[in-house]
Design a protein around this motif. Structure first.
Motif, PDB file in Angstrom:
ATOM      1  N   THR A  23       0.826  -1.212   0.000  1.00  0.00           N
ATOM      2  CA  THR A  23       0.000   0.000   0.000  1.00  0.00           C
ATOM      3  C   THR A  23       0.862   1.266   0.000  1.00  0.00           C
ATOM      4  OG1 THR A  23      -0.104   0.034   2.421  1.00  0.00           O
ATOM      5  CG2 THR A  23      -1.830  -1.203   1.270  1.00  0.00           C
ATOM      6  N   THR A  24       0.172   2.398  -0.084  1.00  0.00           N
ATOM      7  CA  THR A  24       0.869   3.690  -0.122  1.00  0.00           C
ATOM      8  C   THR A  24       1.413   4.100   1.240  1.00  0.00           C
ATOM      9  OG1 THR A  24      -1.244   4.822   0.228  1.00  0.00           O
ATOM     10  CG2 THR A  24      -0.499   4.537  -2.056  1.00  0.00           C
ATOM     11  N   GLY A  25       1.006   3.411   2.290  1.00  0.00           N
ATOM     12  CA  GLY A  25       1.463   3.748   3.637  1.00  0.00           C
ATOM     13  C   GLY A  25       0.774   2.861   4.649  1.00  0.00           C
ATOM     14  N   LEU A  26       0.781   3.289   5.895  1.00  0.00           N
ATOM     15  CA  LEU A  26       0.179   2.496   6.964  1.00  0.00           C
ATOM     16  C   LEU A  26      -1.034   3.176   7.585  1.00  0.00           C
ATOM     17  CD1 LEU A  26       3.451   1.306   8.761  1.00  0.00           C
ATOM     18  CD2 LEU A  26       2.017  -0.001   7.173  1.00  0.00           C
ATOM     19  N   GLY A  27      -1.373   4.377   7.115  1.00  0.00           N
ATOM     20  CA  GLY A  27      -2.478   5.133   7.691  1.00  0.00           C
ATOM     21  C   GLY A  27      -3.836   4.616   7.260  1.00  0.00           C
ATOM     22  N   GLN A  28      -4.893   5.181   7.869  1.00  0.00           N
ATOM     23  CA  GLN A  28      -6.261   4.734   7.608  1.00  0.00           C
ATOM     24  C   GLN A  28      -6.735   5.042   6.200  1.00  0.00           C
ATOM     25  OE1 GLN A  28      -9.247   5.091  10.499  1.00  0.00           O
ATOM     26  NE2 GLN A  28      -8.077   3.654  11.715  1.00  0.00           N
ATOM     27  N   SER A  29      -6.087   5.997   5.538  1.00  0.00           N
ATOM     28  CA  SER A  29      -6.531   6.373   4.191  1.00  0.00           C
ATOM     29  C   SER A  29      -5.592   5.857   3.098  1.00  0.00           C
ATOM     30  CB  SER A  29      -6.636   7.901   4.087  1.00  0.00           C
ATOM     31  OG  SER A  29      -5.381   8.491   4.362  1.00  0.00           O
ATOM     32  N   CYS A  30      -4.697   4.927   3.456  1.00  0.00           N
ATOM     33  CA  CYS A  30      -3.755   4.422   2.450  1.00  0.00           C
ATOM     34  C   CYS A  30      -4.493   3.611   1.384  1.00  0.00           C
ATOM     35  CB  CYS A  30      -2.660   3.591   3.110  1.00  0.00           C
ATOM     36  SG  CYS A  30      -3.220   2.026   3.780  1.00  0.00           S
ATOM     37  N   GLU A  31      -3.855   3.460   0.230  1.00  0.00           N
ATOM     38  CA  GLU A  31      -4.479   2.782  -0.903  1.00  0.00           C
ATOM     39  C   GLU A  31      -3.619   1.622  -1.396  1.00  0.00           C
ATOM     40  OE1 GLU A  31      -5.585   5.493  -4.011  1.00  0.00           O
ATOM     41  OE2 GLU A  31      -6.572   6.872  -2.624  1.00  0.00           O
ATOM     42  N   ILE A  32      -4.269   0.736  -2.117  1.00  0.00           N
ATOM     43  CA  ILE A  32      -3.605  -0.457  -2.654  1.00  0.00           C
ATOM     44  C   ILE A  32      -2.684  -0.078  -3.823  1.00  0.00           C
ATOM     45  CG2 ILE A  32      -3.989  -2.667  -3.837  1.00  0.00           C
ATOM     46  CD1 ILE A  32      -6.722  -2.784  -2.353  1.00  0.00           C
ATOM     47  N   ALA A  58       6.911   4.162   3.099  1.00  0.00           N
ATOM     48  CA  ALA A  58       6.407   3.021   2.332  1.00  0.00           C
ATOM     49  C   ALA A  58       7.181   2.857   1.031  1.00  0.00           C
ATOM     50  CB  ALA A  58       4.915   3.206   2.038  1.00  0.00           C
ATOM     51  N   ALA A  59       7.478   3.969   0.379  1.00  0.00           N
ATOM     52  CA  ALA A  59       8.237   3.923  -0.877  1.00  0.00           C
ATOM     53  C   ALA A  59       9.629   3.342  -0.648  1.00  0.00           C
ATOM     54  CB  ALA A  59       8.339   5.320  -1.474  1.00  0.00           C
ATOM     55  N   LYS A  60      10.225   3.701   0.471  1.00  0.00           N
ATOM     56  CA  LYS A  60      11.571   3.215   0.792  1.00  0.00           C
ATOM     57  C   LYS A  60      11.569   1.703   1.034  1.00  0.00           C
ATOM     58  CE  LYS A  60      15.526   4.297   3.746  1.00  0.00           C
ATOM     59  NZ  LYS A  60      16.024   5.129   4.861  1.00  0.00           N
TER      60      LYS A  60
END
Length: 204
Positions: A23-32, A58-60
């Protein structure tokens, strides 16, 4: 990928599908960004361009970058599908396996809520729910099974290292699900234990 008849013949018992998201991150609004699933020798591995920004952390970790609405993995352009195509393909994969159990590591707290949001957004949740027998999270399952082993971590990476004896490329969804399938075959949880750890998107 084989047809549904050969799937059915191979899976007279309860079918298992191991799945993971990047995903784009670990937050509640992250995306696949990536969805992968594996069942025996059958696999699905799809990428989609997210609508929100990739978080730096997340990118790293994953190696994904988005530039001008194109997705790159470790600086190489990746073939992508729309989120709807990814989810419809995942549901079709599940339907070929005749209501399997969907298994993942830490999915109750993370992957399944992200998946549920995406399914809701595209009105695909009911279709997904009717295609599976339930979901099983191997994180609490392994904690219960291995509570006497004094493991320093119950991360999937550490469990695979400790129980299977291999290191693998974590944070790539396809590598993660292949490793989890192997780990699960080593764990061999009892049907009662699996039943106790089974949940649905509605009971998360």
């Amino acid at each position: 990928m084989q047809n549904s008849e050969s799937f059915g013949a191979e899976n007279s018992q309860q079918s298992l599908v191991f799945f993971d998201l990047e995903t784009t991150g670990l937050g509640q609004s992250c995306e696949i960004v990536q969805l992968a699933a594996v069942s025996g020798g059958h696999s699905l591995n799809l990428y989609t361009v997210p609508q929100c920004r990739m978080e730096r952390g997340a990118a790293k970790v994953t190696g994904f970058r988005v530039r001008r609405q194109k997705l790159y993995l470790n600086r190489k352009l990746v073939l992508t599908n729309s989120l709807q195509e990814v989810l419809v393909s995942f549901i079709a994969f599940l339907q070929m396996l005749c209501r399997p159990l969907v298994i993942g590591h830490n999915i109750r707290r993370f992957d399944c809520p992200v998946l549920a949001r995406a399914l809701d957004k595209l009105n695909l949740r009911a279709q997904f729910e009717s295609s599976i027998a339930g979901c099983v999270d191997t994180l609490p399952l392994s904690r219960e099974m291995l509570k006497d082993r004094c493991l320093k971590s119950f991360s999937q990476e550490n469990l695979v290292r400790e129980l299977v004896g291999v290191n693998y490329k974590a944070h790539d969804a396809l590598e993660d699900v292949r490793a989890l399938q192997t780990l699960y075959s080593v764990l061999q949880p009892t049907p009662d234990l699996v039943c106790r750890h089974t949940f649905t998107l509605d009971t998360m």
